[in-house]
Scaffold this motif. Structure first.
Motif, PDB file in Angstrom:
ATOM      1  N   LEU A 184       0.824  -1.148  -0.124  1.00 61.20           N
ATOM      2  CA  LEU A 184      -0.039  -0.084   0.090  1.00 61.20           C
ATOM      3  C   LEU A 184       0.862   1.131  -0.169  1.00 61.20           C
ATOM      4  N   LYS A 185       2.164   1.055  -0.083  1.00 59.50           N
ATOM      5  CA  LYS A 185       2.982   2.489  -0.014  1.00 59.50           C
ATOM      6  C   LYS A 185       4.183   1.900  -0.794  1.00 59.50           C
ATOM      7  N   ILE A 186       4.876   2.751  -1.517  1.00 61.21           N
ATOM      8  CA  ILE A 186       6.008   2.626  -2.247  1.00 61.21           C
ATOM      9  C   ILE A 186       7.269   3.174  -1.348  1.00 61.21           C
ATOM     10  N   PRO A 187       8.356   2.754  -1.365  1.00 60.50           N
ATOM     11  CA  PRO A 187       9.446   2.837  -0.245  1.00 60.50           C
ATOM     12  C   PRO A 187      10.125   4.268  -0.946  1.00 60.50           C
ATOM     13  N   LYS A 188      10.839   5.071  -0.259  1.00 62.51           N
ATOM     14  CA  LYS A 188      11.350   6.170  -0.806  1.00 62.51           C
ATOM     15  C   LYS A 188      12.828   5.666  -1.186  1.00 62.51           C
ATOM     16  N   PRO A 189      13.459   6.373  -2.048  1.00 61.67           N
ATOM     17  CA  PRO A 189      14.631   5.870  -2.865  1.00 61.67           C
ATOM     18  C   PRO A 189      15.623   5.344  -1.649  1.00 61.67           C
ATOM     19  N   GLU A 190      15.788   6.408  -0.668  1.00 63.33           N
ATOM     20  CA  GLU A 190      16.751   5.508   0.344  1.00 63.33           C
ATOM     21  C   GLU A 190      16.343   4.450   1.083  1.00 63.33           C
ATOM     22  N   VAL A 191      15.182   4.082   1.412  1.00 64.41           N
ATOM     23  CA  VAL A 191      14.945   2.832   1.783  1.00 64.41           C
ATOM     24  C   VAL A 191      15.057   1.688   0.827  1.00 64.41           C
ATOM     25  N   CYS A 192      14.740   2.160  -0.292  1.00 54.66           N
ATOM     26  CA  CYS A 192      15.035   1.093  -1.456  1.00 54.66           C
ATOM     27  C   CYS A 192      16.535   0.738  -1.497  1.00 54.66           C
ATOM     28  N   ILE A 193      17.572   1.615  -1.279  1.00 53.17           N
ATOM     29  CA  ILE A 193      18.825   1.394  -1.125  1.00 53.17           C
ATOM     30  C   ILE A 193      19.168   0.412   0.091  1.00 53.17           C
ATOM     31  N   LYS A 194      18.656   0.758   1.172  1.00 56.03           N
ATOM     32  CA  LYS A 194      18.667  -0.120   2.451  1.00 56.03           C
ATOM     33  C   LYS A 194      18.036  -1.439   2.333  1.00 56.03           C
ATOM     34  N   ILE A 195      16.911  -1.641   1.394  1.00 54.03           N
ATOM     35  CA  ILE A 195      16.741  -3.023   1.315  1.00 54.03           C
ATOM     36  C   ILE A 195      17.560  -3.761   0.426  1.00 54.03           C
ATOM     37  N   LYS A 218      20.568  -3.309   0.137  1.00 50.82           N
ATOM     38  CA  LYS A 218      21.917  -3.682   0.924  1.00 50.82           C
ATOM     39  C   LYS A 218      21.697  -4.958   1.756  1.00 50.82           C
ATOM     40  N   LEU A 219      20.646  -5.063   2.230  1.00 53.97           N
ATOM     41  CA  LEU A 219      20.189  -6.036   3.296  1.00 53.97           C
ATOM     42  C   LEU A 219      19.990  -7.340   2.487  1.00 53.97           C
ATOM     43  N   LEU A 220      19.809  -7.239   1.474  1.00 53.79           N
ATOM     44  CA  LEU A 220      19.609  -8.455   0.443  1.00 53.79           C
ATOM     45  C   LEU A 220      20.722  -8.821  -0.404  1.00 53.79           C
ATOM     46  N   ASP A 221      21.918  -8.072  -0.361  1.00 56.11           N
ATOM     47  CA  ASP A 221      23.006  -8.138  -1.421  1.00 56.11           C
ATOM     48  C   ASP A 221      22.741  -7.818  -2.580  1.00 56.11           C
ATOM     49  N   LYS A 222      21.375  -7.046  -3.017  1.00 59.91           N
ATOM     50  CA  LYS A 222      21.036  -6.726  -4.460  1.00 59.91           C
ATOM     51  C   LYS A 222      21.734  -5.232  -4.687  1.00 59.91           C
ATOM     52  N   ASN A 223      21.696  -4.946  -6.020  1.00 55.24           N
ATOM     53  CA  ASN A 223      22.160  -3.874  -6.519  1.00 55.24           C
ATOM     54  C   ASN A 223      21.064  -2.768  -6.323  1.00 55.24           C
ATOM     55  N   PRO A 224      21.394  -1.581  -5.826  1.00 57.91           N
ATOM     56  CA  PRO A 224      20.355  -0.570  -5.384  1.00 57.91           C
ATOM     57  C   PRO A 224      19.470  -0.403  -6.700  1.00 57.91           C
ATOM     58  N   ALA A 246      10.423   0.032  -7.438  1.00 55.33           N
ATOM     59  CA  ALA A 246       9.517   0.759  -6.744  1.00 55.33           C
ATOM     60  C   ALA A 246       8.895   1.782  -7.955  1.00 55.33           C
ATOM     61  N   GLN A 247       9.739   1.940  -8.823  1.00 59.23           N
ATOM     62  CA  GLN A 247       9.122   2.894 -10.042  1.00 59.23           C
ATOM     63  C   GLN A 247       7.905   2.037 -10.686  1.00 59.23           C
ATOM     64  N   LYS A 248       8.329   0.563 -10.856  1.00 55.55           N
ATOM     65  CA  LYS A 248       7.154  -0.323 -11.608  1.00 55.55           C
ATOM     66  C   LYS A 248       6.135  -0.262 -10.710  1.00 55.55           C
ATOM     67  N   ASP A 249       6.138  -0.495  -9.222  1.00 54.45           N
ATOM     68  CA  ASP A 249       4.989  -0.629  -8.611  1.00 54.45           C
ATOM     69  C   ASP A 249       4.117   0.530  -8.486  1.00 54.45           C
ATOM     70  N   LYS A 250       4.793   1.846  -8.442  1.00 51.92           N
ATOM     71  CA  LYS A 250       3.938   3.102  -8.569  1.00 51.92           C
ATOM     72  C   LYS A 250       3.427   3.541  -9.857  1.00 51.92           C
ATOM     73  N   THR A 269       8.872  -2.866 -16.879  1.00 51.92           N
ATOM     74  CA  THR A 269       9.447  -4.204 -16.490  1.00 51.92           C
ATOM     75  C   THR A 269      10.432  -4.525 -17.668  1.00 51.92           C
ATOM     76  N   LEU A 270      10.084  -3.840 -18.668  1.00 50.75           N
ATOM     77  CA  LEU A 270      11.170  -4.178 -19.815  1.00 50.75           C
ATOM     78  C   LEU A 270      12.687  -3.399 -19.407  1.00 50.75           C
ATOM     79  N   ALA A 271      12.337  -2.090 -18.679  1.00 46.52           N
ATOM     80  CA  ALA A 271      13.880  -1.578 -18.300  1.00 46.52           C
ATOM     81  C   ALA A 271      14.544  -2.414 -17.159  1.00 46.52           C
ATOM     82  N   LEU A 272      13.523  -3.157 -16.241  1.00 46.78           N
ATOM     83  CA  LEU A 272      14.137  -3.950 -15.292  1.00 46.78           C
ATOM     84  C   LEU A 272      14.981  -4.807 -15.899  1.00 46.78           C
ATOM     85  N   THR A 273      14.161  -5.556 -16.866  1.00 48.92           N
ATOM     86  CA  THR A 273      14.848  -6.743 -17.565  1.00 48.92           C
ATOM     87  C   THR A 273      16.100  -6.385 -18.363  1.00 48.92           C
TER      88      THR A 273
END
Length: 320
Positions: free
Chosen positions: A41-52, A54-60, A67-71, A81-85
């Motif tokens: 129900l809420k899209i995280p802010k960019p700084e939260v995306c970066i934190k997520i 890092k916690l999952l060892d993903k590229n920010p 997040a952009q796709k979800d909103k 989705t194409l950009a993400l791919t």
């Protein structure tokens, strides 16, 4: 559930978090915000995306795009989705061997050019791309070659491009190639022999070979317009062009010579320095070589050395 929710559940599982309170504490945000994000129900802010990330060892970048796709509105989600791919592919490109990142970079350059309906290649890539185009042909190839000497044995298009043409002919592709010869060239017996050899090679490969004498072709207003149209598109003065399946065209923009050999006397080889591929409808219409084959007053089908030499003798008499 949003895609971000999936990542939040992954964090809870990785760090054994049993509640939104502990999740919020891990992310450094308020519990209500964590609850809304987890429920989609809420899209995280960019700084939260970066934190997520890092916690999952993903590229920010991955999380920021998610997040952009979800909103995004439903009509735009497929593009995100194409950009993400695309980004996902780029993020997983190994740094070695060096061929791999360079290959991906080259593909990226091609993709950026697609919007213009034109692709440009230089050097060895130009010759290689011409071969790939022949390999995709399904029905027809119509070509004109003024710089025909690059088909000679030891030159740039021999044997790879010729072999690709032969395979296309075996698949049932109808290939017509027009060689344009000049009075100056035909004054040299060695060049005449080269022209015959090139046409014989083409003929044996299953290509319908035609020839014309430039000084005669220039009498045709249609050919002069054809030349002028190519000049406007930035083609080299000596036209080398081919149309594939009446839908995509290649033509040479410039030529050069490469020296083959570092020991002893090097052998000069004519190269296509720059090649353009286009599928712009107006360019396809104006630069299509197909009408040249209907100019039977000036264009002759190659029927072997004796018939060619007869036409050559006639031409020499006419310009004497």
């Amino acid at each position: 559930m949003s895609d971000i929710s999936t990542y939040l559940e992954a964090i809870k599982e990785r760090f054994d978090l049993s509640s939104d309170y502990t999740l919020a504490k891990k992310l450094g945000i308020a519990q209500p915000e964590a609850n809304l994000m987890r429920r989609g129900l809420k899209i995280p802010k960019p700084e939260v995306c970066i934190k997520i990330a890092k916690l999952l060892d993903k590229n920010p970048v991955e999380l920021l795009l998610i997040a952009q796709k979800d909103k995004a509105p439903p009509s735009a989600k497929e593009y995100w989705t194409l950009a993400l791919t695309a980004v996902d592919v780029m993020l997983h490109v190994p740094k070695s061997p060096k061929y791999i990142p360079r290959k991906v970079e080259a593909i990226g350059r091609e993709l950026r050019q697609l919007e213009t309906q034109t692709l440009t290649y230089e050097g060895a890539e130009a010759n290689a791309e011409a071969v790939r185009l022949v390999q995709t042909a399904e029905h027809s190839i119509d070509a004109i070659m003024e710089r025909w000497n690059i088909w000679k044995k030891g030159e740039a298009l021999y044997p790879n491009y010729l072999l690709a043409n032969q395979e296309a002919a075996k698949r049932g592709v109808i290939i017509r190639r027009l060689l344009v010869l000049t009075r100056e060239q035909l004054q040299q017996e060695s060049v005449v022999a080269d022209a015959i050899q090139v046409m014989d090679d083409q003929h044996r490969a299953g290509i319908k070979v035609f020839f014309a004498f430039r000084e005669e072709l220039e009498r045709s207003p249609a050919f002069r317009r054809f030349e002028e149209d190519y000049k406007k598109q930035g083609a080299a003065p000596d036209i080398n062009a081919a149309m594939f399946d009446s839908e995509i065209l290649i033509f040479s923009q410039s030529y050069g010579q490469a020296q083959l050999g570092v020991i002893g006397t090097p052998t000069p080889i004519t190269m296509i320095n720059q090649l353009e591929i286009t599928w712009k409808p107006d360019v396809i219409r104006d630069l299509n070589p197909a009408p040249l084959f209907d100019m039977t007053r000036y264009v002759f089908e190659y029927g072997g050395p004796p018939a060619f030499k007869m036409e050559l003798a006639r031409f020499k008499r006419s310009v004497a």
